[in-house]
Write an enzyme that holds these catalytic residues in place. Structure first.
Site, short mmCIF file in Angstrom:
data_model
loop_
_atom_site.label_atom_id
_atom_site.label_comp_id
_atom_site.label_asym_id
_atom_site.label_seq_id
_atom_site.Cartn_x
_atom_site.Cartn_y
_atom_site.Cartn_z
N PHE A 128 25.15 -6.41 26.21
CA PHE A 128 24.62 -5.16 25.65
C PHE A 128 23.76 -4.53 26.76
CE2 PHE A 128 21.85 -2.44 23.20
CZ PHE A 128 22.65 -2.00 22.16
N ASP A 200 20.01 -14.38 23.55
CA ASP A 200 19.92 -13.14 22.78
C ASP A 200 20.69 -13.36 21.48
OD1 ASP A 200 20.32 -10.63 21.63
OD2 ASP A 200 20.06 -9.63 23.57
N TYR A 225 17.33 -5.69 12.41
CA TYR A 225 17.90 -4.58 11.63
C TYR A 225 19.41 -4.66 11.53
CZ TYR A 225 18.17 -2.65 16.40
OH TYR A 225 18.38 -2.48 17.75
N LYS A 226 20.02 -5.69 12.15
CA LYS A 226 21.47 -5.84 12.04
C LYS A 226 21.78 -6.74 10.84
CE LYS A 226 22.08 -4.64 16.85
NZ LYS A 226 21.96 -5.11 18.24
N ARG A 374 35.16 -1.27 16.18
CA ARG A 374 34.45 -2.51 15.88
C ARG A 374 34.12 -2.55 14.38
NH1 ARG A 374 28.52 -3.96 18.30
NH2 ARG A 374 28.02 -2.20 16.94
C1 LIG Z 1 21.21 -4.31 19.16
C2 LIG Z 1 20.93 -5.00 20.44
C3 LIG Z 1 19.77 -4.72 21.16
C4 LIG Z 1 18.83 -3.64 20.67
O1 LIG Z 1 17.68 -3.54 21.37
P1 LIG Z 1 16.48 -2.65 20.78
O2 LIG Z 1 15.43 -2.78 21.78
O3 LIG Z 1 16.15 -3.17 19.43
O4 LIG Z 1 16.98 -1.23 20.65
C5 LIG Z 1 19.53 -5.42 22.32
N1 LIG Z 1 20.37 -6.37 22.75
C6 LIG Z 1 21.51 -6.67 22.08
C7 LIG Z 1 22.43 -7.73 22.58
C8 LIG Z 1 21.82 -5.99 20.92
O5 LIG Z 1 22.94 -6.25 20.25
#
Ligand SMILES: *Cc1c(COP(=O)(O)O)cnc(C)c1O
Length: 415
Positions: A128, A200, A225-226, A374
């Site tokens: 990500f 992560d 939040y996921k 997705r």
């Molecule tokens: C959703 C996600 C993020 C989001 O980061 P925020 O700082 O909360 O916006 C970061 N890393 C991964 C792998 C994600 O899936």
């Protein structure tokens, strides 16, 4: 492989689903099949009760006293422990705070400081992006730090690990393909080379049974939040193995991480334990929404979640390939459920338009550039019949070419 299930078999799967009753605890709009809980989890009734109490009673009536009387001040560590259970962390090692991006910054700095004679950060080229952006940012503050990327500097992470590597930042589940990594095996490889590892868990927490302590991991970060359904912008989390607590130094040394925040001393003195990762005042209303979401998770067995998740994603893959296979969709996720998180991705040359057409028909997934459609499967509120109905809509859109309508080609800001 068994034949493709028919509707009666799919309905029988719902009837036998031990998590079925959870669906009624969520608020979802009529006519929507929500396959994007991997981006923003749905709202549960619990969450509104918490937000209302926090705003109308504690804030409005109790005012500043609520920091003590309603336990606002301790929420980051109290809720951290409760989230810890879902990722296999014993109490005292998880704290809720800030965003995943900010937490990556703090944890990467802490890990690099623990390996002062090493200068390499290893990450995934297809991570990500914010993870890589933050790693770049950390490197920019530490001259001599080098970023090595899987898929760029070598085909696999394992090949990038040597005695110059200070820390590996790696996803348990890849956000795009859904590929699940073996946490214990990679952690062992990192440690054999003297490196630290940060997992992560953004696409793992609440999606599958993580065993962070059992894997002997060093650190983890992730969002709430996921799959955890904490609400838009809900604060993220940090895990640090207790054996490291005395060594943690991180540069966002705000007063909430101080040993005595209300002594108002002039110099910084790091607090004990996981509190060291705190920086400043946390978003209490968001934190309370997360508390409501975690109350619901207290009733949930992660083994049941994982079993249903694999069954939902298996069903989706089989139905899509059987019924939509002729229309240019290529599976991008691992076919083997044991190597897959709780999502399924397909490539389609016109993926953006296909997804827009799906969303207009009430099937909400998302699109990731350049060509991935997705679909996230959240076992608490998605059933097998939802999978069936979503595939019916997808097949119709592809068969009729409905996605070719010009209005679907216009890009929106958030995809
Ligand atoms: C959703 C996600 C993020 C989001 O980061 P925020 O700082 O909360 O916006 C970061 N890393 C991964 C792998 C994600 O899936």
């Amino acid at each position: 492989m068994r034949g493709i299930p028919d509707l009666a078999e799919v309905e029988a799967m719902d009837a036998a689903d031990p998590l079925r009753a959870m669906r009624g605890r969520f608020i979802l709009p009529e006519g929507v099949i929500y396959l994007d809980g991997n981006s923003l989890g749905a709202a549960s009734v619990n969450v509104f009760d918490e937000i209302e109490a926090a705003a109308k009673q504690e804030w409005a009536q109790d005012l500043i006293r609520a920091w003590n009387t309603a336990g606002w001040f301790d929420m980051p560590v109290k809720l951290g422990d409760r989230l810890g259970r879902l990722i296999g962390a014993a109490p005292g090692q998880t704290v809720i705070c800030d965003t995943t991006s900010i937490n990556i910054y703090k944890v990467l700095h802490a890990a690099l400081a623990m390996r002062p004679d090493r200068s390499v950060i290893v990450a995934e080229g297809d991570s990500f992006p914010t993870d890589l952006y933050m790693a770049e940012g950390v490197a920019s503050t530490r001259p001599g730090t080098v970023l090595r990327l899987e898929g760029v500097d070598a085909p696999t992470i394992e090949e990038l690990i040597d005695d110059r590597v200070a820390v590996i930042l790696v996803n348990h589940v890849n956000y795009k393909s859904g590929r699940l990594r073996d946490m214990a095996a990679l952690t062992r490889k990192a440690h054999d080379a003297g490196a630290l590892i940060i997992w992560d868990l953004c696409h793992a927490a609440g999606a599958l049974a993580v065993d962070i302590d059992g894997s002997n991991a060093d650190f983890a970060i992730g969002c709430t939040y996921k799959y955890l359904n904490g609400g838009p912008g809900a604060p993220a989390f940090i895990y640090a193995a207790i054996r490291h607590h005395g060594d943690i130094r991180q540069p966002l040394s705000g007063w909430w991480g101080h040993a005595r925040p209300f002594a108002f001393e002039q110099g910084y003195a790091a607090g004990s334990g996981i509190r060291r990762f705190l920086c400043g005042t946390q978003p209490v209303l968001s934190m309370r929404a997360l508390k409501g979401a975690l109350d619901l998770w207290d009733e949930v067995d992660m083994t049941a979640v994982r079993e249903k998740s694999v069954a939902l994603t298996d069903l989706f893959i089989r139905l899509v390939e059987a019924r939509c296979g002729a229309f240019g969709l290529e599976l991008e996720s691992p076919r083997n459920g044991a190597e897959r998180g709780s999502q399924v991705s397909f490539a389609h040359p016109h993926g953006y338009q296909v997804m827009r057409a799906l969303i207009e028909r009430g099937v909400i997934g998302d699109f990731r550039a350049p060509s991935t459609v997705r679909f996230g499967f959240t076992p608490l509120y998605i059933g097998y019949r939802d999978v069936w109905d979503a595939v019916e809509v997808l097949e119709d859109i592809l068969r009729t070419g409905a996605w070719q309508d010009a209005r679907y080609a216009v890009k929106e800001a958030v995809t």
